[in-house]
Design an enzyme around this catalytic site. Structure first.
Site, PDB file in Angstrom:
ATOM      1  N   HIS A 144       0.824  -1.199   0.000  1.00  0.00           N
ATOM      2  CA  HIS A 144       0.000   0.000   0.000  1.00  0.00           C
ATOM      3  C   HIS A 144       0.864   1.257   0.000  1.00  0.00           C
ATOM      4  O   HIS A 144       0.704   2.161  -0.822  1.00  0.00           O
ATOM      5  CB  HIS A 144      -0.913  -0.037   1.235  1.00  0.00           C
ATOM      6  CG  HIS A 144      -1.822   1.150   1.365  1.00  0.00           C
ATOM      7  ND1 HIS A 144      -1.489   2.254   2.110  1.00  0.00           N
ATOM      8  CD2 HIS A 144      -3.031   1.389   0.829  1.00  0.00           C
ATOM      9  CE1 HIS A 144      -2.484   3.130   2.035  1.00  0.00           C
ATOM     10  NE2 HIS A 144      -3.428   2.640   1.263  1.00  0.00           N
ATOM     11  N   THR A 159       0.180  -7.206 -14.031  1.00  0.00           N
ATOM     12  CA  THR A 159       1.330  -8.095 -13.812  1.00  0.00           C
ATOM     13  C   THR A 159       1.784  -8.146 -12.361  1.00  0.00           C
ATOM     14  O   THR A 159       2.568  -9.017 -12.011  1.00  0.00           O
ATOM     15  CB  THR A 159       2.513  -7.699 -14.712  1.00  0.00           C
ATOM     16  OG1 THR A 159       2.714  -6.297 -14.620  1.00  0.00           O
ATOM     17  CG2 THR A 159       2.214  -8.078 -16.140  1.00  0.00           C
ATOM     18  N   CYS A 169      -1.088  -2.763 -17.067  1.00  0.00           N
ATOM     19  CA  CYS A 169      -1.139  -1.720 -16.052  1.00  0.00           C
ATOM     20  C   CYS A 169      -0.560  -2.332 -14.799  1.00  0.00           C
ATOM     21  O   CYS A 169      -0.943  -3.418 -14.389  1.00  0.00           O
ATOM     22  CB  CYS A 169      -2.565  -1.249 -15.824  1.00  0.00           C
ATOM     23  SG  CYS A 169      -3.698  -2.536 -15.322  1.00  0.00           S
TER      24      CYS A 169
END
Lengths: 864, 864
Positions: free
Chosen positions: A437, A750, A814
């Site tokens: 995060h 990915t 992306c």
């Protein structure tokens, strides 16, 4: 490195105009020197000894099948320098003044003076004793010190004593014969190349196990004597900014690398504040040198660093290597070379390593600054930042309000920290990997970030960071993060600010001109969208809609949704979220104009929206007027063993369809509003995450279609959109034909695809990744650089199958790999339509894409 | 279903000897009846109406292109029965006594008596009114009741009133003409086949959307009359045990299905304790029926259930379907058919659904027992078990000590529960999926297990189970688990014990004879090994070495290892573990003789060995003389975000190599000891888990090789072994060529491979799996049945690449799919060498493997 064809190359080749001195046969330096000779630059006569020959020096005893005596064709002294096949591999040190002996010294004394001549002899004895005979250099220093203490005015007696000492130690006289000296020097250099420490050293510099060494024998330009004698190094561009400026060192009466030795009394070249300079002291010489530099640049089509020796006011060039430059300077230099017509734009683009652009895009710690590394982790977002430690988002906000730069330090970050992250200059976390995060948010904000600093322990209760040596840092202590390397530095070393003006913009426009792969930005908020536009993206490849829910006012509504017991309660919460999302989308669509925008429907598991600390749970309970026990129970209920593989993405969309319906409605209403206001026809791309079976897509598509029809009926505006799938499970890749049939685009996620292909949680991989990379288990962290053999093959399979099933399908990537140059090149080779990454990384992606396109063009031209 | 060639079949074909009545043209029942006729059994004359014709009854209005009148060629009444293409799809109800009218009734009254004759007429009026005219049957029942209340002795007047009522309701007279009656009955049955509820019903039974219906018109064998008249059903094997016994119902003076109607006064066939029987009352008829049954069995090569009507002491057969049987009976029947030479062993093997073997292997709730389902979850380990609820492992031990059967009820289980699980009769958990800890351990122990019973909440503090309706169960309450279906039942319904004697053993030996795929067992402890041998496995495909550490005394040492701060501490702990592992291996190798044993090195993350509850942490702290805070800190330190994707398997082996070294040493020392003691040469297979890159294998292999050399030096016994890789990451499958080069075998760990291919945590999938399966997103839970399209394709890729790289490589599968019949067949088709699963599931695997081999043989013979 050597093949049969090299047999035609002589063992020892004179480096003359027209000579054929390839780097793989004679080493890179020999080849470079021939380049200087070829263009008529003043280089002392030299011979190149081939790598194959040098190998034989050790392999077969010491066979020299050429006549060493020839090299002493006149009375010059000689030097021997290494010439490895690649400059980066290094090599043994240079040995100067070979051929000097009592007779030669005496003769030199006549022209140079006795002190200079015997000093040269003494230096040679010492160097020879240390490098060839492996004696201790300190013994010879001592003899010299004693001579100086005794007030001897020249070194003639010291030389005698040194020769005597040598004889005693070696039980053999110091070799008097120049040929014998040269022979032993050559053998010694060849031997030292094969020593274990030399091997380790060059392996660390990337040399293969069978790396070869060539040698150069060259007449000495003495650099000492009466009048204009000396030596130095010079380049004519700034190492840090790439601007034109003479930079280097010059030392009168010196040889070899003496001018750049640590305690050297050398002067600088150009006039500056620091004292004397060549420019002031020897303006003629300076002018000659500068002209020579410009000539070399024009001929070699690059700014070079010159090694030179001045002999009787005449400048000899000993070597020329590309001028030192950091990333920013490199761009500046390349652009000027192209503007001066020396190289093409294509060559300029190919000359820059994409990652080196980071230095132009983010603040850097000054190279001159003294730094103390106090901790280290994973560099997760590039750039350097200095600030006072704060431990909470609230403290970060307060610090920003006071105008105090701060670094937010957390064990890990979560949605509650977002606002604090906005207020900080950098983020440091104890846990997490490069796609945690903290890392993802920091990259989005362009903030330096270091994660997984597991050698430091953060004690949130005491508000302390305990370093690995036990030292304790507290709130308010100043640290500096280096997000490129993952280092944490003490205090506030000098930072160099980035400069996006001038050359870099020009350079990027060239990249845009040549690349065929689109580069989109990942953007989650209107602020991100503005940033992406500033970076000139070709569209938005990933809007993570959940990030819109992490704002303080919105997360409350999101939590109400999660806690709602009744259909009414859920509808109320969704009713509050709808206009928020719609307004964001209106702003985003307006900002992007007619560029494509790909919106991913809600992806994370619901528990990511819930608090993790007791205090926050308490606050939530009060806020929602619920007993704390109920809040805790609900949070526990939503816990998952492996959240990454749990109820998230399309699984949420199917089990709790109202959320996706709300999002689709918000998208369509926003598109309609924008059309009504601005006359702009928006055709959003709607992306479904975590798909593993085609029917997931069909089910969601059906619901989205219904929303479109409803919004059309309600607004009287035709709604256009595309539905696509984020390919992030291996199964979605394998079933790409099947899935492609039912949608308009596929975008490889990915990050997750890597996790699942390896069975590797990016948040947990930090525990063993360094061991793995150090042991060559993984050549690179696969979350940094796309694993072409595994993940890449799945992508290849998917691309082939998807295009077979639907040739018109749009394919993209992306994810963090979209900002890694090697991965971008791989995407180009796969024939993807676009890659998408954080706005701050798009310049790297663009350059990599341009390089890939140019390389492809070159290959194709070669074929024809 | 119909093609051009069917045009040759008549619309209405007499079912006679030599007639061609294929099931796809005329339906399965028509075809079966022709079979009876063909073999000369007494069947009333019948005609088959083709599916194509029946379709036209509704498609083109009501066209009948054959002469209905012909069917009434004499004065017999007719019946019409459905004949769908597959019996399982069902069909409309049979209509009897067509052709009766006032005149016919009057004539019948002469032979049957007025009451019987008018009763038949009344029945027909009612059936016709309900099924054809769609009137309410209750109105007709009422008329009859009134007639009986009025003391009418026959139904002649009632018939008149019913005809009057019909006329009034329908505004048309009741059809008097037999042909008209038949025509309307045919149309009505054709129409009802296309009604929406019929369609839903048969779809639920597996019928395709275009399922067709044929019809049968047949002369009535009346079953009523003066003397030996009646009807019934009979089969001559036990439904539950497959033994020879006459089973069925017979009712004098009855027709159709009256004998099996719910409140029928029918007698049983054979003598038993329950009252009168056909055998006692009509011994002649019983003998005739029994003989007929045996003849049918011999001719149709199967035990059949007969529908028959007795007319004047003559038995007419109306239908014959395979005798009802449960899984256990099916095996018994098939074996006897083969032993009687009626079918081949191959046919016997092909006739049994592999999963039905479960009924032979585990206790079952008696079919006759009344059950009340109080909760439900996922059936994770088959069989039924009854016991008192206990909430802790300690309580389970205490309960066992008292001789009390108990069911262990936990939110989820962990290593600390293992001993309690051994003491329980069954396991119930609130959380987890079919490969959760509880499920895996239970299957290994052969214990019934229900997991993920999320509609019940377990409150461990209060020691209560709160059911979804709010009812509370406490410790000591008796429940029964059905591990096949996932049901939790109240109390102790009657259970039927499994019987492994006799037929099943013979049957399994036939499977062994024909299968080409090896079937190994998964076994973790010497007890498991004994069990596996009892099941006749071909070897052990998976020894999960970590399970050896979960015993109470061992887990303590394991924890000491994890908490050890120093190298010495770690060495001490490993020194204690080594002899424990070695002793286990000695026992295992001795038990398996020369059968292969595949040992997997430690796989789970270390935190799985640490306690999760505060109490246990406290105990651990006291045990290890550590402050509780330190214990908690270490446990927190080892927590992972996604443990499934974290530091486990080979990652542990590489980052903490001492553990794998200890394990390898234990294996080799054990092999040497066994050779010394028993002269048995053991060649263990050592398997490395969670591999994703070849270099992982090379690194571990090097260390294992060193251990082998050391043990050889120490024991003077040559150590032989094979090293292999558990293929459970998609990357390992893709890189199988590369990995195969460096090892001797690959074993697919399809549990994890499924998790990673789908991005789906098996422990968390329970939250949405039912929604997914119900919405056809996944046709089946992919953890139950191998997903051939995704996971299966990865296996296919891996098999091809591995065999290309190393043709001699051994390929297997170990994991829950090894016990699923469809998955086993898929493994056969892939050409694997073996599958491995819990011992209790190996019979299913063996049968599936035999069926796959036989099917392949059949296909190959067809080709030649």
């Amino acid at each position: 490195m050597m093949d049969g064809s090299s047999q035609k190359y002589p063992a020892c080749a004179p480096i003359t105009k027209g000579a054929d001195i390839p780097a793989d046969v004679y080493g890179a330096r020999a080849s470079a020197i021939q380049g200087l000779v070829e263009h008529g630059f003043p280089v002392p006569k030299a011979w190149a000894i081939s790598c194959e020959t040098v190998k034989q020096f050790t392999a077969k005893g010491f066979v020299v099948d050429f006549d060493l005596e020839d090299l002493f064709e006149d009375t010059h002294l000689l030097s021997v320098r290494s010439s490895a096949q690649d400059r980066a591999w290094g090599g043994p040190e240079t040995l100067l003044n070979i051929g000097i002996n009592a007779k030669k010294a005496k003769s030199l004394a006549k022209t140079l003076g006795a002190k200079t001549a015997y000093s040269l002899f003494y230096k040679f004895i010492t160097d020879y004793a240390v490098m060839v005979a492996r004696l201790d250099g300190e013994d010879f220093d001592l003899i010299l010190e004693e001579a100086e203490a005794a007030g001897e005015t020249d070194y003639e007696h010291a030389v005698d004593r040194a020769l005597g000492f040598y004889h005693a130690e070696m039980d053999a006289p110091f070799p008097d014969c120049p040929v014998k000296q040269l022979r032993h020097v050559l053998r010694s250099l060849a031997t030292s190349w094969n020593g274990p420490s030399a091997k380790i050293l060059r392996a660390a510099r990337g040399a293969p196990a069978d790396a070869d060494l060539g040698l150069i024998v060259q007449r000495m330009a003495l650099g000492v004597g009466k009048g204009g004698y000396g030596s130095g190094v010079a380049q004519f561009v700034s190492r840090t900014r790439g601007t034109k400026t003479a930079h280097g060192r010059y030392l009168s009466q010196s040889q070899g690398r003496e001018a750049v030795a640590e305690k050297s009394a050398a002067t600088f070249l150009a006039k500056d504040e620091r004292g004397t300079s060549l420019e002031e002291e020897y303006p003629e010489l300076f002018k000659q040198l500068t002209d020579l530099g410009e000539q070399v640049r024009r001929v070699l089509k690059n700014d070079m660093k010159l090694e030179f020796t001045v002999e009787d006011d005449y400048i000899w060039l000993l070597d020329a290597t590309p001028a030192e430059r950091n990333g920013r300077a490199a761009v500046e230099i390349a652009v000027r070379l192209a503007e001066d017509g020396l190289i093409s734009k294509e060559e300029a683009l190919m000359s820059i390593a994409p990652t080196s652009l980071n230095e132009s895009l983010h603040p850097q710690v000054s190279r001159k600054a003294k730094v103390e590394i106090i901790a280290s982790g994973i560099g997760a977002s590039p750039g350097a930042a200095t600030g006072k430690i704060v431990f909470t988002a609230a403290a970060a906000l307060a610090s920003e309000a006071r105008g105090d730069a701060c670094i937010l330090v957390r064990v890990e970050t979560g949605p509650d920290d977002i606002r604090g992250m906005h207020s900080a200059k950098g983020i440091l976390t104890e846990r997490g990997g490069i796609t945690s995060h903290a890392a993802v948010v920091a990259r989005g904000l362009g903030l330096p970030c270091v994660v997984g600093a597991e050698n430091s322990k953060i004690d949130m209760r005491k508000r302390e960071v305990v370093l690995s040596d036990g030292e304790v840092l507290s709130a308010g202590d100043v640290i500096t993060l280096v997000g490129d390397t993952g280092e944490v530095l003490r205090g506030a070393p000098k930072l160099v600010e980035p400069d996006l003006g001038g050359a870099i913009l020009e350079f990027m426009s060239w990249a845009d001109e040549f690349r065929t792969l689109s580069v989109r930005g990942n953007a989650d908020t209107p602020a991100d969208f503005r940033m992406a536009r500033a970076f000139g993206v070709d569209g938005i490849g990933l809007v993570r809609t959940e990030h819109m829910f992490f704002d303080a006012d919105r997360i409350t509504v999101m939590r109400e949704l999660i806690f709602a017991d009744t259909e009414d309660g859920r509808r109320d919460a969704l009713g509050l979220l709808l206009p928020m999302q719609r307004d964001d989308f209106v702003e985003m669509f307006t900002l992007m104009g007619d560029l494509p925008v790909c919106i991913r429907l809600l992806d994370p598991p619901l528990h990511e929206f819930l608090p993790s600390s007791r205090d926050e749970m308490q606050a939530l309970a009060e806020n929602m007027d619920l007993p704390l026990s109920k809040v805790i129970a609900r949070i526990e209920d939503l816990q998952e063993f492996n959240p990454m593989l749990g109820t998230r993405g399309v699984r949420l969309g199917i089990t709790a369809p109202a959320i996706y319906e709300m999002q689709a409605r918000a998208i369509f209403e926003a598109a309609a509003l924008v059309e009504k206001k601005n006359g702009l026809k928006v055709k959003p791309e709607i992306m479904i995450p975590l798909v593993s079976a085609r029917r997931e897509v069909d089910l969601i598509k059906a619901r989205v279609d219904v929303m479109a029809t409803e919004v059309e009926a309600q607004t009287n505006i035709e709604v256009q959109y595309e539905i696509g799938v984020m390919v992030e499970t291996p199964r979605a890749a394998l079933r790409a034909n099947n899935i492609a049939e039912t949608c308009s685009f596929l975008s490889f996620g990915t990050n997750d695809l890597t996790q699942m292909t390896y069975g590797l949680s990016r948040d947990d991989a930090g525990r063993f990744m360094s061991v793995y990379v150090n042991n060559d288990v993984f050549p690179e962290d696969p979350f940094h650089r796309l694993d072409e053999e595994g993940v890449g093959e799945l992508m290849e399979i998917a691309v082939e199958r998807a295009r077979n099933a639907k040739p018109s399908i749009k394919l993209g990537l992306c994810g963090e790999h979209g900002g890694d140059s090697a991965s971008v090149k791989f995407c180009h080779s796969l024939g993807l339509d676009y890659v998408s990454c954080s706005a701050f990384r798009t310049p790297i992606a663009k350059l990599a894409a341009a390089q890939a396109a140019l390389a492809q063009k070159a290959r194709e031209q070669q074929k024809n």
